[in-house]
Motif scaffolding. Sequence first.
Motif, short mmCIF file in Angstrom:
data_model
loop_
_atom_site.label_atom_id
_atom_site.label_comp_id
_atom_site.label_asym_id
_atom_site.label_seq_id
_atom_site.Cartn_x
_atom_site.Cartn_y
_atom_site.Cartn_z
N ARG A 170 -54.68 -108.09 -54.57
CA ARG A 170 -55.87 -108.95 -54.54
C ARG A 170 -56.13 -109.56 -55.91
NH1 ARG A 170 -57.89 -104.81 -51.27
NH2 ARG A 170 -59.10 -103.94 -53.00
N LYS A 171 -55.88 -108.80 -56.98
CA LYS A 171 -56.06 -109.34 -58.32
C LYS A 171 -55.11 -110.52 -58.57
CE LYS A 171 -56.82 -106.79 -61.92
NZ LYS A 171 -56.77 -105.75 -62.98
N ILE A 172 -53.94 -110.48 -57.94
CA ILE A 172 -52.96 -111.55 -58.10
C ILE A 172 -53.34 -112.78 -57.28
CG2 ILE A 172 -50.53 -112.15 -57.65
CD1 ILE A 172 -49.86 -109.22 -58.33
N GLY A 173 -54.13 -112.57 -56.22
CA GLY A 173 -54.58 -113.69 -55.41
C GLY A 173 -54.34 -113.55 -53.92
N PHE A 174 -53.63 -112.51 -53.50
CA PHE A 174 -53.40 -112.28 -52.08
C PHE A 174 -54.69 -111.80 -51.41
CE2 PHE A 174 -49.07 -111.71 -53.79
CZ PHE A 174 -48.36 -112.54 -52.93
N ALA A 175 -54.70 -111.88 -50.09
CA ALA A 175 -55.83 -111.37 -49.30
C ALA A 175 -55.34 -110.25 -48.40
CB ALA A 175 -56.43 -112.49 -48.45
N ASP A 176 -56.24 -109.36 -48.00
CA ASP A 176 -55.89 -108.28 -47.08
C ASP A 176 -55.54 -108.86 -45.72
OD1 ASP A 176 -56.36 -106.16 -48.91
OD2 ASP A 176 -58.51 -106.35 -48.55
N GLY A 177 -54.42 -108.41 -45.15
CA GLY A 177 -53.97 -108.95 -43.88
C GLY A 177 -54.39 -108.15 -42.67
N SER A 178 -55.20 -107.13 -42.87
CA SER A 178 -55.69 -106.34 -41.74
C SER A 178 -57.16 -106.03 -41.96
CB SER A 178 -54.89 -105.05 -41.58
OG SER A 178 -55.30 -104.09 -42.55
N GLN A 179 -57.81 -105.61 -40.90
CA GLN A 179 -59.22 -105.24 -40.97
C GLN A 179 -59.38 -103.72 -41.11
OE1 GLN A 179 -61.55 -107.65 -41.09
NE2 GLN A 179 -59.81 -109.05 -41.04
N MET A 180 -58.34 -103.06 -41.57
CA MET A 180 -58.38 -101.62 -41.72
C MET A 180 -59.46 -101.20 -42.72
SD MET A 180 -55.29 -99.07 -42.98
CE MET A 180 -54.08 -100.08 -42.11
N SER A 181 -60.18 -100.14 -42.40
CA SER A 181 -61.17 -99.61 -43.33
C SER A 181 -60.48 -98.76 -44.39
CB SER A 181 -62.19 -98.77 -42.57
OG SER A 181 -61.55 -97.68 -41.92
N ALA A 182 -61.23 -98.36 -45.40
CA ALA A 182 -60.67 -97.47 -46.42
C ALA A 182 -60.15 -96.19 -45.77
CB ALA A 182 -61.73 -97.14 -47.47
N GLN A 183 -59.00 -95.72 -46.27
CA GLN A 183 -58.35 -94.56 -45.68
C GLN A 183 -58.11 -93.48 -46.74
OE1 GLN A 183 -57.40 -94.30 -42.32
NE2 GLN A 183 -58.54 -96.22 -42.09
N PRO A 184 -58.13 -92.21 -46.34
CA PRO A 184 -57.74 -91.14 -47.27
C PRO A 184 -56.34 -91.40 -47.81
CG PRO A 184 -58.72 -90.22 -45.28
CD PRO A 184 -58.52 -91.69 -45.01
N PHE A 185 -56.17 -91.29 -49.10
CA PHE A 185 -54.90 -91.54 -49.78
C PHE A 185 -54.48 -93.01 -49.71
CE2 PHE A 185 -54.74 -87.18 -48.06
CZ PHE A 185 -54.84 -86.49 -49.26
N GLY A 186 -55.32 -93.87 -49.11
CA GLY A 186 -55.05 -95.29 -49.14
C GLY A 186 -54.11 -95.81 -48.07
N PHE A 187 -53.81 -95.04 -47.04
CA PHE A 187 -52.91 -95.54 -46.00
C PHE A 187 -53.22 -94.89 -44.67
CE2 PHE A 187 -50.69 -91.86 -47.84
CZ PHE A 187 -50.39 -91.13 -46.71
N ALA A 188 -52.68 -95.51 -43.61
CA ALA A 188 -52.80 -94.96 -42.26
C ALA A 188 -51.50 -95.23 -41.52
CB ALA A 188 -53.97 -95.59 -41.51
N THR A 189 -51.15 -94.36 -40.60
CA THR A 189 -49.95 -94.56 -39.79
C THR A 189 -50.24 -95.57 -38.69
OG1 THR A 189 -49.21 -92.31 -40.24
CG2 THR A 189 -48.23 -93.44 -38.35
N VAL A 190 -49.37 -96.57 -38.58
CA VAL A 190 -49.56 -97.65 -37.62
C VAL A 190 -48.35 -97.72 -36.70
CG1 VAL A 190 -49.88 -100.14 -37.33
CG2 VAL A 190 -50.97 -98.96 -39.24
N ASP A 191 -48.57 -97.76 -35.39
CA ASP A 191 -47.48 -97.88 -34.44
C ASP A 191 -47.30 -99.35 -34.05
OD1 ASP A 191 -49.61 -98.40 -32.75
OD2 ASP A 191 -49.45 -96.51 -31.67
N LEU A 192 -46.43 -99.61 -33.11
CA LEU A 192 -46.13 -100.99 -32.71
C LEU A 192 -47.37 -101.68 -32.15
CD1 LEU A 192 -42.65 -100.29 -31.19
CD2 LEU A 192 -43.07 -101.81 -33.12
N GLU A 193 -48.17 -100.95 -31.39
CA GLU A 193 -49.39 -101.54 -30.86
C GLU A 193 -50.33 -101.94 -31.98
OE1 GLU A 193 -47.92 -98.88 -29.70
OE2 GLU A 193 -47.34 -99.53 -27.68
N GLY A 194 -50.38 -101.12 -33.03
CA GLY A 194 -51.20 -101.46 -34.17
C GLY A 194 -50.69 -102.70 -34.90
N LEU A 195 -49.38 -102.84 -35.00
CA LEU A 195 -48.80 -104.03 -35.62
C LEU A 195 -49.10 -105.27 -34.80
CD1 LEU A 195 -45.32 -102.66 -36.78
CD2 LEU A 195 -47.33 -103.10 -38.20
N ALA A 196 -49.18 -105.10 -33.48
CA ALA A 196 -49.47 -106.25 -32.62
C ALA A 196 -50.88 -106.79 -32.85
CB ALA A 196 -49.31 -105.84 -31.15
#
Length: 260
Positions: A170-196
């Motif tokens: 974001r500091k470089i100028g990109f935007a977040d591409g998902s509406q994911m909320s903040a997550q423990p350790f900064g990530f969440a497991t996403v399956d194919l349905e989530g990618l869709a």
Amino acid sequence: MVTLDWTATEIALSLGISPVGCAEISGYKTWVNVANEGLADAVDVGRRQQPSLEAIRKLQPDLILTSRYRHASIARALGEIAPVHLIDDQENEDDMLASVYQSAHQAGAALSRSDDVARLLESFDGEIEKLRTGHAGQVEGRKLVVAQPLPGVPRLRAFAPNAAISGLLRKIGFADGSQMSAQPFGFATVDLEGLASLENDSTLFILGEAIPDDLLHASLWPMLPIVAQGNVRLTGIPSWPFGSTASLKHLARQIVTRFV
């Protein structure tokens, strides 16, 4: 000095300090790959989560540098060997990029190299600013989701907006591409349905040199909007999104150069 966490190892090596011992040296050299030459004479003291106290004791270190999150539970035992300094690389889960700065300052104080850390962070900020200003036309507002493959399953570890790499992009100028909320350790497991469910104008950046077969061979993969529109990219060689300034800067460059 002995380092028991890769972030601690990366910071020390970035300051030109070579540990006499380090946890999981081969993994560090493969995944973090920062100043590996500084580990030429280091002794491997076991796994990051379960280091060998006996191996550490044999090295007679003058200091042990590691992560509070990973080793607070054994700090007393480590303290019987040498002074222990725990850095807070996971403290601020709402803004994990802030924890990168904090842990660097803490390591600098522990190593009596605070001035060097200040210069290291100033250089880091300067190089990130160069990426922002030098490529604003190509990256400004582009929506990104950065994800790490998980072996053996058609799932990805997707980084949330609170992850350090997300904040840096974001500091470089990109935007977040998902509406994911903040997550423990900064990530969440996403399956194919989530990618869709990713927005059609988002780009999925997978950390690695190839799309995992578990994804490619899934019947749903070619039907995903981001795949059908050609919005999946690869960073290339292994990248470490959980480290300090050097590894994050390297990953940011990898991503930016694939847009220019």
